[in-house]
Design a protein around this motif. Structure first.
Motif, mmCIF file in Angstrom:
data_model
loop_
_atom_site.group_PDB
_atom_site.id
_atom_site.type_symbol
_atom_site.label_atom_id
_atom_site.label_comp_id
_atom_site.label_asym_id
_atom_site.label_seq_id
_atom_site.Cartn_x
_atom_site.Cartn_y
_atom_site.Cartn_z
ATOM 1 N N SER A 1 11.337 3.027 -1.343
ATOM 2 C CA SER A 1 12.421 2.254 -1.943
ATOM 3 C C SER A 1 12.088 1.877 -3.386
ATOM 4 O O SER A 1 12.923 1.981 -4.280
ATOM 5 C CB SER A 1 12.680 0.998 -1.123
ATOM 6 O OG SER A 1 13.608 0.166 -1.754
ATOM 7 N N ASP B 1 3.769 0.543 13.033
ATOM 8 C CA ASP B 1 4.885 -0.201 12.470
ATOM 9 C C ASP B 1 4.564 -0.671 11.045
ATOM 10 O O ASP B 1 5.371 -0.536 10.133
ATOM 11 C CB ASP B 1 5.205 -1.395 13.374
ATOM 12 C CG ASP B 1 6.467 -2.129 12.970
ATOM 13 O OD1 ASP B 1 7.404 -1.478 12.473
ATOM 14 O OD2 ASP B 1 6.521 -3.350 13.165
ATOM 15 N N GLU B 2 3.369 -1.206 10.853
ATOM 16 C CA GLU B 2 2.956 -1.685 9.536
ATOM 17 C C GLU B 2 2.939 -0.536 8.527
ATOM 18 O O GLU B 2 3.435 -0.658 7.408
ATOM 19 C CB GLU B 2 1.575 -2.334 9.621
ATOM 20 C CG GLU B 2 0.985 -2.748 8.282
ATOM 21 C CD GLU B 2 1.723 -3.886 7.593
ATOM 22 O OE1 GLU B 2 1.613 -3.981 6.350
ATOM 23 O OE2 GLU B 2 2.403 -4.669 8.275
ATOM 24 N N GLU C 1 6.499 0.558 7.642
ATOM 25 C CA GLU C 1 7.139 -0.394 6.719
ATOM 26 C C GLU C 1 6.607 -0.220 5.293
ATOM 27 O O GLU C 1 7.362 -0.297 4.328
ATOM 28 C CB GLU C 1 6.928 -1.836 7.193
ATOM 29 C CG GLU C 1 7.748 -2.199 8.402
ATOM 30 C CD GLU C 1 9.241 -2.104 8.145
ATOM 31 O OE1 GLU C 1 9.723 -2.551 7.073
ATOM 32 O OE2 GLU C 1 9.941 -1.553 9.016
ATOM 33 N N ARG C 2 5.302 0.004 5.161
ATOM 34 C CA ARG C 2 4.709 0.202 3.829
ATOM 35 C C ARG C 2 5.289 1.447 3.158
ATOM 36 O O ARG C 2 5.606 1.435 1.981
ATOM 37 C CB ARG C 2 3.192 0.303 3.939
ATOM 38 C CG ARG C 2 2.509 -1.000 4.303
ATOM 39 C CD ARG C 2 1.036 -0.795 4.583
ATOM 40 N NE ARG C 2 0.279 -0.484 3.384
ATOM 41 C CZ ARG C 2 -0.343 -1.375 2.625
ATOM 42 N NH1 ARG C 2 -0.294 -2.649 2.945
ATOM 43 N NH2 ARG C 2 -1.011 -1.003 1.561
ATOM 44 N N TYR D 1 9.919 -0.010 17.005
ATOM 45 C CA TYR D 1 8.622 0.306 17.579
ATOM 46 C C TYR D 1 8.293 -0.572 18.774
ATOM 47 O O TYR D 1 7.454 -0.212 19.586
ATOM 48 C CB TYR D 1 7.535 0.232 16.499
ATOM 49 C CG TYR D 1 7.892 1.164 15.360
ATOM 50 C CD1 TYR D 1 7.839 2.532 15.546
ATOM 51 C CD2 TYR D 1 8.349 0.673 14.157
ATOM 52 C CE1 TYR D 1 8.213 3.396 14.539
ATOM 53 C CE2 TYR D 1 8.723 1.535 13.145
ATOM 54 C CZ TYR D 1 8.660 2.897 13.334
ATOM 55 O OH TYR D 1 9.047 3.751 12.348
ATOM 56 N N LYS E 1 7.994 -5.596 16.097
ATOM 57 C CA LYS E 1 9.378 -5.809 15.696
ATOM 58 C C LYS E 1 10.032 -4.458 15.504
ATOM 59 O O LYS E 1 9.367 -3.437 15.439
ATOM 60 C CB LYS E 1 9.429 -6.626 14.406
ATOM 61 C CG LYS E 1 8.618 -6.029 13.260
ATOM 62 C CD LYS E 1 8.442 -7.045 12.155
ATOM 63 C CE LYS E 1 7.640 -6.496 11.003
ATOM 64 N NZ LYS E 1 6.240 -6.246 11.298
ATOM 65 N N GLY E 2 11.336 -4.458 15.427
ATOM 66 C CA GLY E 2 12.047 -3.218 15.133
ATOM 67 C C GLY E 2 11.990 -2.204 16.259
ATOM 68 O O GLY E 2 11.714 -2.527 17.410
ATOM 69 N N LYS F 1 8.188 2.896 3.801
ATOM 70 C CA LYS F 1 9.597 2.613 3.510
ATOM 71 C C LYS F 1 9.722 1.787 2.229
ATOM 72 O O LYS F 1 10.559 2.066 1.370
ATOM 73 C CB LYS F 1 10.216 1.878 4.698
ATOM 74 C CG LYS F 1 11.678 1.585 4.571
ATOM 75 C CD LYS F 1 12.161 0.903 5.849
ATOM 76 C CE LYS F 1 13.557 0.386 5.706
ATOM 77 N NZ LYS F 1 14.012 -0.325 6.910
ATOM 78 N N GLN F 2 8.884 0.773 2.086
ATOM 79 C CA GLN F 2 8.928 -0.075 0.896
ATOM 80 C C GLN F 2 8.549 0.715 -0.355
ATOM 81 O O GLN F 2 9.203 0.600 -1.381
ATOM 82 C CB GLN F 2 7.994 -1.270 1.068
ATOM 83 C CG GLN F 2 8.039 -2.230 -0.094
ATOM 84 C CD GLN F 2 7.145 -3.444 0.125
ATOM 85 O OE1 GLN F 2 6.558 -3.621 1.176
ATOM 86 N NE2 GLN F 2 7.036 -4.273 -0.888
#
Length: 162
Positions: free
Chosen positions: A151, A140-141, A144-145, A14, A11-12, A147-148
């Motif tokens: 945040s 990608d995973e 995302e980790r 990548y 997704k995204g 980025k989270q």
């Protein structure tokens, strides 16, 4: 042609990287790109190392004639690995399919991870399939980790007890 489930598909941004890699228009992620992904526990470090090895292996392949298959042994038998998801601490989850096509997952300690990289000729029905590039699924995973986490660290929850 969907080769697994939506949970394992790219997704995204990548997704386009995987297609570019297969077409020979892109190299594996550069060192500066790896700096933007999570690598804060043993599972994440293991996932990152696996992805780097996958990209290195893919460089030796002809993407027009060969596909990469990543195989792991799980209690149910050999599994074609479609995604490697780091958990907390040392835990990894491998998502994949058994030889009969049944989706499966295995949860293991990262110290027990053993994968086989196989190259095989592309079959006729895979010619139109852009395929799953597991290296980018892992990348990608991890992105995302990170980025989270970034945040969560920049927006601490108010009202927590000290």
């Amino acid at each position: 042609m969907t080769r697994f489930s939506d949970a394992a598909l790219l997704k995204g941004k990548y997704a386009s990287m995987a297609l570019e890699l297969r077409e020979g228009k892109r190299e594996a992620p550069k060192d500066n790109e790896w700096q933007g992904v999570a690598c804060e526990n043993t599972a994440e470090r293991s996932a990152q190392e696996v992805a780097k090895h996958i990209f290195t292996f893919q460089k030796t392949m002809d993407p027009k004639q060969e596909v990469l298959e990543v195989i792991a042994m799980c209690p149910a038998g050999p599994m074609k690995v479609m995604a490697l998801i780091p958990g907390e601490g040392d835990i990894l989850r491998l998502d994949g399919i058994l030889p009969d096509g049944i989706p499966t997952s295995a949860v293991i300690n990262s110290s027990q991870l053993a994968l086989s990289f196989l190259r095989r000729p592309i079959s006729n029905d895979e010619q139109e399939d852009d395929g799953l590039q597991i290296g980018f699924v892992i990348f990608d995973e991890l992105a995302e980790r990170k980025k989270q986490r970034d945040s969560e660290n920049s927006n601490p929850t108010s009202g927590e007890a000290s």
